[in-house]
Design an enzyme around this catalytic site. Structure first.
Site, PDB file in Angstrom:
ATOM      1  N   ASP A  44       0.840  -1.203   0.000  1.00 39.26           N
ATOM      2  CA  ASP A  44       0.000   0.000   0.000  1.00 39.26           C
ATOM      3  C   ASP A  44       0.875   1.253   0.000  1.00 39.26           C
ATOM      4  O   ASP A  44       2.098   1.168   0.161  1.00 39.26           O
ATOM      5  CB  ASP A  44      -0.928  -0.048   1.233  1.00 39.26           C
ATOM      6  CG  ASP A  44      -2.264   0.623   0.964  1.00 39.26           C
ATOM      7  OD1 ASP A  44      -2.327   1.488   0.071  1.00 39.26           O
ATOM      8  OD2 ASP A  44      -3.256   0.282   1.643  1.00 39.26           O
ATOM      9  N   ASP A  88     -10.804   2.792  -3.341  1.00 35.87           N
ATOM     10  CA  ASP A  88     -11.224   1.468  -2.852  1.00 35.87           C
ATOM     11  C   ASP A  88     -12.635   1.113  -3.308  1.00 35.87           C
ATOM     12  O   ASP A  88     -13.534   1.948  -3.269  1.00 35.87           O
ATOM     13  CB  ASP A  88     -11.235   1.456  -1.317  1.00 35.87           C
ATOM     14  CG  ASP A  88      -9.852   1.610  -0.735  1.00 35.87           C
ATOM     15  OD1 ASP A  88      -8.875   1.738  -1.501  1.00 35.87           O
ATOM     16  OD2 ASP A  88      -9.752   1.616   0.508  1.00 35.87           O
TER      17      ASP A  88
HETATM   18  C1  GAL Z   1      -6.273   1.256   1.463  1.00 29.57           C
HETATM   19  C2  GAL Z   1      -6.253   0.251   0.328  1.00 29.57           C
HETATM   20  C3  GAL Z   1      -7.277  -0.796   0.648  1.00 29.57           C
HETATM   21  C4  GAL Z   1      -6.879  -1.461   1.958  1.00 29.57           C
HETATM   22  C5  GAL Z   1      -6.713  -0.432   3.061  1.00 29.57           C
HETATM   23  C6  GAL Z   1      -6.133  -1.042   4.307  1.00 29.57           C
HETATM   24  O1  GAL Z   1      -5.489   2.288   1.163  1.00 29.57           O
HETATM   25  O2  GAL Z   1      -6.537   0.895  -0.882  1.00 29.57           O
HETATM   26  O3  GAL Z   1      -7.389  -1.713  -0.383  1.00 29.57           O
HETATM   27  O4  GAL Z   1      -5.712  -2.197   1.745  1.00 29.57           O
HETATM   28  O5  GAL Z   1      -5.858   0.609   2.658  1.00 29.57           O
HETATM   29  O6  GAL Z   1      -5.926  -0.122   5.319  1.00 29.57           O
END
Ligand code: GAL
Length: 426
Positions: A175, A236
């Site tokens: 991430d 997301d």
């Molecule tokens: C976001 C990511 C998600 C998930 C989340 C976890 O930034 O895009 O898919 O992994 O963090 O905190």
């Protein structure tokens, strides 16, 4: 007179075929052949399960032992993936997302799993997952912290790559939260890619690099493809039609930039499949499955496989649709046209076949009919001089042989999709 007409028709047809071939050659060879990350992985889009959308950062195992992020959840899902047909149709990677870590690194600077929720540790979990014929994915972050506030990998890329390899991890979702600068982001993603390669273990590298770059400047996809096996571009996914639509809209607005760069070894990732949860109607689930196949997207389900209805299961396990997603030609599809609140998407497949999806975006009224002229499909080639058409979704139905100059009428439910496969007949 009669024979002259027949000859003329057949000459025109032959000319059509020759032109069609030139077109095909231009289309296939005209695309830039960006070099993919050279780890031999993700030659077709990754398939598996990822906990985030459904289970998020639930760490309350005391009160919610069945839905907290814990070893127990992954052991149960692994068992089901192996025994309920998921593995057999290709869902292979069982992936942990954020919130698996203990709040601190160990005395040697290594990441460690939360000892209460993962008492056996990740290595033992990986062994179990492997014993089921599956692969294990894990999550970390290029910045100072993960998005949920757990230890980030900045300053620890080599140690973390080695730790994951030692544990037997097969995929890393990396991430991009808590980065100080674009340089930190880019250097970090590259550094981790090289560190993973140096471990000598085959680890699929799933990035969010372009997503975090877009607000600042346009990502260099040729470079990203050299370092990542897939990359998230957009926000997301949520368990809602609005979310699915926004992902599709973003994709069509940027298709000229992102479609040519996808191919074996490197894919655009529009995020998880939310089929089998709460927010999508039956038709909307069909739309997600069909369009994720057209987009050559990683198929990472985020749902509760322990409690999933038969309809959703059958859709997710539809072998014909999965075959489109996994087509070895590895070319991402695109939106061909939008008119009257319908979208037509198409994707070139191996053996000169094509997948075509008709989406009805109108959210009022009942099923609407859409007529498509076959000459317009597949750069004029899909049905030239004729083709065999099979409807795959919403239900499988052989539609039969069609000539190039004919048209096809379909009925599409509101927010639903009709997915077709067109094969050359002669
Ligand atoms: C976001 C990511 C998600 C998930 C989340 C976890 O930034 O895009 O898919 O992994 O963090 O905190």
């Amino acid at each position: 007179m009669m024979t002259a007409t027949v000859k003329l028709v057949s000459r025109v047809r032959r000319l059509g075929c020759v032109l069609a071939f030139c077109f095909l050659a231009l289309f296939l060879w005209g695309l830039p052949g960006a070099r993919a990350l050279d780890n031999g992985l993700a030659m077709t889009p990754t398939m598996g399960w990822l906990h985030w959308e459904r289970f998020m950062c639930n760490v309350n195992c005391q009160e919610e032992p069945d839905s907290c992020v814990s070893e127990k959840l992954f052991l149960q899902i692994a068992e089901i993936m192996a025994s309920d047909g998921w593995k057999d149709v290709g869902y292979e990677y069982l992936c942990i997302d954020d919130c698996w870590m203990a709040p601190e690194r160990d005395s040697e600077g290594r990441l460690q799993a939360d000892p209460k929720r993962f008492p056996g540790g990740i290595r033992r979990l990986a062994n179990y997952v492997h014993s089921k014929g599956l692969k294990l994915g894990i999550y970390a972050d290029v910045g100072n912290k993960t998005c949920a506030g757990f230890p980030g990998s900045f300053g620890y890329y080599d140690i973390d790559a080695k730790t994951f390899a030692d544990w037997g991890v097969d995929l890393l979702k990396f991430d991009g939260c808590y980065c100080d600068s674009i340089k930190h982001l880019a250097d970090g993603y590259k550094h981790m890619s090289l560190a993973l390669n140096r471990t000598g273990r085959s680890i699929v590298y799933s990035c969010e690099w372009p997503l975090y770059m877009w607000p600042i400047f346009k990502p260099n996809y040729t470079e990203i493809r050299e370092y990542c096996n897939h990359w998230r571009n957009f926000a997301d996914v949520y368990d809602s039609w609005q979310s699915i639509r926004s992902i599709l809209d973003w994709t069509t607005s940027n298709q000229e930039r992102i479609v040519p760069v996808a191919g074996p070894g490197g894919w655009n990732d529009p995020d998880m499949l939310v089929i089998g949860n709460f927010g999508l109607s039956r038709d909307q689930q069909i739309t997600q499955m069909a369009l994720w196949a057209i987009m050559a997207a990683p198929l990472l389900m985020s749902n509760d496989l322990r409690h999933i209805c038969l309809e959703a299961k059958a859709l997710l396990q539809d072998k014909d649709v999965i075959a489109i997603n996994q087509d070895p030609l590895g070319k991402q599809g695109y939106r061909l046209r939008k008119e009257d609140n319908f979208e037509v998407w198409e994707r070139p497949l191996s053996n000169l076949a094509w997948a075509v999806a008709m989406v009805n975006l109108q959210e009022i009224g009942g099923p609407r009919s859409y007529t498509i002229s076959l000459t317009s499909l597949g750069q004029g080639l899909a049905c030239n001089p004729d083709c065999l058409i099979t409807q795959l979704l919403p239900v499988k139905r052989k539609l039969g042989f069609y000539e190039w100059t004919s048209s096809l009428k379909t009925q599409v439910n509101p927010t639903g999709t009709v997915l077709l496969r067109l094969e050359r007949a002669s």
